[in-house]
Scaffold this motif. Structure first.
Motif, PDB file in Angstrom:
ATOM      1  N   ASN A 485       0.863  -1.182   0.000  1.00 59.30           N
ATOM      2  CA  ASN A 485       0.000   0.000   0.000  1.00 59.30           C
ATOM      3  C   ASN A 485       0.901   1.234   0.000  1.00 59.30           C
ATOM      4  O   ASN A 485       1.016   1.955   0.989  1.00 59.30           O
ATOM      5  CB  ASN A 485      -0.907  -0.009   1.232  1.00 59.30           C
ATOM      6  N   SER A 490       0.374   2.790  -7.170  1.00 60.49           N
ATOM      7  CA  SER A 490      -0.607   3.800  -7.592  1.00 60.49           C
ATOM      8  C   SER A 490      -1.227   3.445  -8.943  1.00 60.49           C
ATOM      9  O   SER A 490      -2.387   3.777  -9.204  1.00 60.49           O
ATOM     10  CB  SER A 490       0.057   5.182  -7.667  1.00 60.49           C
ATOM     11  N   LYS A 493      -4.067   1.156  -8.149  1.00 61.34           N
ATOM     12  CA  LYS A 493      -5.136   1.948  -7.522  1.00 61.34           C
ATOM     13  C   LYS A 493      -5.867   2.784  -8.570  1.00 61.34           C
ATOM     14  O   LYS A 493      -7.107   2.859  -8.590  1.00 61.34           O
ATOM     15  CB  LYS A 493      -4.517   2.839  -6.439  1.00 61.34           C
ATOM     16  N   ARG A 519      -7.805   2.570  -0.778  1.00 59.15           N
ATOM     17  CA  ARG A 519      -6.617   2.013  -0.125  1.00 59.15           C
ATOM     18  C   ARG A 519      -6.895   1.553   1.311  1.00 59.15           C
ATOM     19  O   ARG A 519      -6.103   0.818   1.895  1.00 59.15           O
ATOM     20  CB  ARG A 519      -5.486   3.038  -0.110  1.00 59.15           C
ATOM     21  N   LYS A 520      -8.013   2.004   1.894  1.00 58.91           N
ATOM     22  CA  LYS A 520      -8.349   1.622   3.260  1.00 58.91           C
ATOM     23  C   LYS A 520      -9.179   0.345   3.327  1.00 58.91           C
ATOM     24  O   LYS A 520      -9.528  -0.114   4.415  1.00 58.91           O
ATOM     25  CB  LYS A 520      -9.117   2.754   3.948  1.00 58.91           C
ATOM     26  N   PHE A 534      -4.702  -4.767  -0.464  1.00 64.72           N
ATOM     27  CA  PHE A 534      -3.603  -3.856  -0.137  1.00 64.72           C
ATOM     28  C   PHE A 534      -3.164  -4.103   1.307  1.00 64.72           C
ATOM     29  O   PHE A 534      -4.004  -4.409   2.162  1.00 64.72           O
ATOM     30  CB  PHE A 534      -4.051  -2.392  -0.260  1.00 64.72           C
ATOM     31  N   LEU A 537      -3.019   0.287   5.879  1.00 66.46           N
ATOM     32  CA  LEU A 537      -2.286   1.539   6.112  1.00 66.46           C
ATOM     33  C   LEU A 537      -1.854   1.635   7.566  1.00 66.46           C
ATOM     34  O   LEU A 537      -2.442   0.986   8.449  1.00 66.46           O
ATOM     35  CB  LEU A 537      -3.172   2.740   5.762  1.00 66.46           C
ATOM     36  N   PHE A 543       1.698   5.159   4.129  1.00 68.31           N
ATOM     37  CA  PHE A 543       1.856   3.985   3.273  1.00 68.31           C
ATOM     38  C   PHE A 543       2.598   2.866   4.018  1.00 68.31           C
ATOM     39  O   PHE A 543       3.379   3.125   4.940  1.00 68.31           O
ATOM     40  CB  PHE A 543       2.648   4.330   2.006  1.00 68.31           C
TER      41      PHE A 543
END
Length: 619
Positions: A485, A490, A493, A519-520, A534, A537, A543
């Motif tokens: 992550n 990116s 993502k 991303r969460k 991912f 976090l 990251f």
């Protein structure tokens, strides 16, 4: 000191155990307490030519010991050859390089009369850098090819012959006690058993003198000679095959006096039923490969394999014919057949004199290589995709590279009791219940898949299109892309947030905003059985990568070079231990001493994906 010299001066069981790189107590237990004669399981398999072949399979411990012996003897053979052929490609691998395209190094050239750097190729069975392909290469484009089979090959090597060889042979001349131990490890029922890892290597050593005499005989009559285990081949460009070696009349084949004498002197006999001379105007094969123009598999073999694959892709199963009856096909057997065909095709690609297409070079291979695939390679590609991602019998996990594989496998093995869906351990047996994809140059060329976020992004983007080949099949298990992550992902993502994907994907927990907080997520269900996970976090939404979840004790463990991986805050990629060294020499070797508690959130996400896909299948 070289291994061969260490073996020569060994005079006791502990000495030999050290050279063999096994514990002396283990050697004692296998040889003198359990005893080899009680550690074999006998069974029979059908021969291609008809009849049955008896296999004597050793126990796990004895097989491990025999593998160590096989490796030791192969290392000794390399030392002997390095001294005998100091300028050969085997001794000087740099001679095999071809500029930037180091794929050329994979093809070890065979001996030609004018070359001083190419080691002679006589024995090709169970020899490093040799195979049935290199054996076939020696007989390409010949006018006549003679095949001879030695009868009861492995049974011709008894205990005394094995022991006597290691005592008397000038390259070894071992202490009689050590020679006895080697014979005890290798022999069963007073012979070298088929099914033992050490048997083929020892037969090659003992048969080397016969190889030299038959190679000399072949040269005298303008022929080429090779041997692959018990299969002997002579070939020539002469219009008529030399009668001094073999001639044919109305009653069959008659071996020349010298050939018969040499084979008999070496303790063998010719299997008359398998002797044949193949002429240029007919199909010539050597150890199962066609050799008229280039090494190739038989057409009917390929057609049968292709038919099985076509049925598999349409229905999820295929059938095989055994003794005239249809039985459910074995997918492992089919993969072995495809691998065999691909090895031949790959070898022929590597032999191309003209420069290979730029896409095939290591620097760029894997990007749009599907346009380069032959029909057979496309079939193999579709099979690999089916096996890994559609008909996968276990959940499949793709990481960014091999280090992540090591981390997750190590964490699962140490937390096995808490994660019964990922692995199980019963007594001394351990089974991983998920499959990690191991990347290679072939997966990069055939599947355009090699780890790294560029490859994984393309894998996600083309997944649904690739799955159309198996449109009638419901995938059995999920495919999970496990990625860091951080900024490096990116591109993944951004792809998942794009217009073409944002409406398709489903995020867990569902309360997360797809556009802003992807991303969460704990996991993302992309399409069909494809998921992306991912790494979580950090608490301050920073990251993370997989290494982030090791505690400081593990990260500060020192390598033999004095370096450590270092803490998250103090890590310096230019000065500290590399990821590869950390994974291989710290995590893998010391996993019993590492606390993997920090990996539980990562493993929990994998379990949640498995549960989610099970609920979809039931629905």
């Amino acid at each position: 000191m070289s291994k061969l010299n260490r073996l020569r001066i060994a005079s006791s069981k502990p000495d030999f155990a050290k050279v063999l790189e096994v514990d002396s107590s283990f050697l004692t237990r296998v040889l003198y307490i359990n005893k080899p004669e009680s550690q074999y399981h006998k069974f029979t398999i059908a021969k291609k030519s008809g009849g049955l072949r008896e296999i004597s399979a050793p126990s796990i411990e004895l097989k491990s010991l025999q593998k160590s012996l096989s490796k030791l003897l192969l290392d000794c053979i390399d030392e002997i050859n390095a001294k005998k052929y100091p300028y050969s490609q085997l001794n000087k691998p740099k001679l095999r390089k071809n500029g930037e395209n180091d794929y050329a190094a994979e093809v070890l050239k065979i001996k030609i009369p004018t070359s001083s750097i190419k080691q002679p190729s006589i024995s090709h069975g169970f020899v490093r850098d040799r195979s049935i392909i290199t054996n076939a290469m020696m007989h390409l484009g010949k006018k006549n090819v003679l095949n001879i089979d030695l009868e009861d090959f492995f049974g011709s090597f008894n205990f005394g012959r094995v022991r006597g060889f290691f005592i008397k042979n000038k390259n070894f001349r071992l202490d009689p006690h050590i020679a006895t131990i080697i014979a005890q490890i290798a022999c069963y029922d007073n012979k070298l058993p088929q099914g033992s890892p050490s048997s083929p290597v020892i037969t090659n050593l003992i048969t080397h003198s016969l190889d030299m005499r038959l190679a000399s005989l072949a040269k005298k009559f303008k022929c080429t000679y090779t041997r692959y285990a018990d299969d002997i081949t002579f070939s020539t460009r002469l219009i008529e095959f030399p009668a001094q070696i073999m001639k044919q009349n109305e009653d069959g084949y008659i071996a020349g006096k010298i050939l018969r004498r040499e084979i008999k002197h070496a303790g063998f006999s010719i299997n008359e039923s398998k002797t044949r001379i193949q002429y240029k105007n007919s199909r010539q094969d050597v150890t199962g490969l066609i050799v008229n123009k280039k090494p190739n598999t038989k057409k009917e073999y390929w057609r049968l394999v292709r038919a099985k694959c076509n049925h598999l892709f349409k229905t999820g199963y295929f059938v095989s014919i055994v003794d005239g009856k249809e039985i459910k096909g074995n997918i492992n057997e089919l993969e072995g057949q495809l691998n065999f065909i691909d090895q031949v095709d790959h070898y022929n690609r590597m032999r191309q004199r003209a420069p290979l297409n730029p896409e095939y070079a290591r620097s760029s291979v894997g990007k749009h290589t599907r346009n380069l695939l032959t029909g057979r390679e496309k079939t193999f590609r579709n099979f690999l995709f089916y096996r890994l991602f559609c008909g996968n019998d276990k959940p499949t996990i793709l990481c960014e590279g091999k280090t992540d594989n090591i981390y997750l496998k190590s964490a699962i093995s140490e937390l096995v009791k808490e994660y019964p869906q990922l692995a199980r351990k019963k007594a001394s047996e351990y089974e991983l219940l998920v499959r990690f994809v191991e990347y290679s140059k072939r997966t990069r060329f055939l599947l355009e898949l090699y780890g790294g976020t560029d490859y994984l992004r393309n894998f996600i983007d083309s997944f649904e299109a690739n799955m159309k080949v198996y449109s009638n099949i419901k995938p059995k298990n999920p495919v999970i892309l496990f990625v860091d992550n951080d900024k490096g992902t990116s591109n993944i993502k951004n792809l998942l947030s794009s217009k073409s994907f944002i409406k398709k994907i489903k995020i867990s927990p569902s309360s997360i905003d797809k556009n802003e907080q992807i991303r969460k997520s704990q996991f993302i269900h992309v399409v069909k059985n494809l998921y992306v996970v991912f790494t979580p976090l950090a608490s301050n939404d920073d990251f993370t990568d997989v290494e982030y979840f090791f505690d400081d004790k593990a990260r500060l463990m020192k390598h033999s070079n004095g370096k450590c991986f270092n803490t998250v805050r103090n890590r310096n990629d230019n000065k500290d231990l590399s990821k590869d060294a950390f994974a291989t020499h710290i995590v893998k070797e010391n996993k019993k001493n590492i606390d993997f508690t920090g990996f539980k959130p990562l493993l929990n996400s994998i379990v949640e994906v498995i549960n989610h896909y099970e609920s979809i299948k039931k629905a």
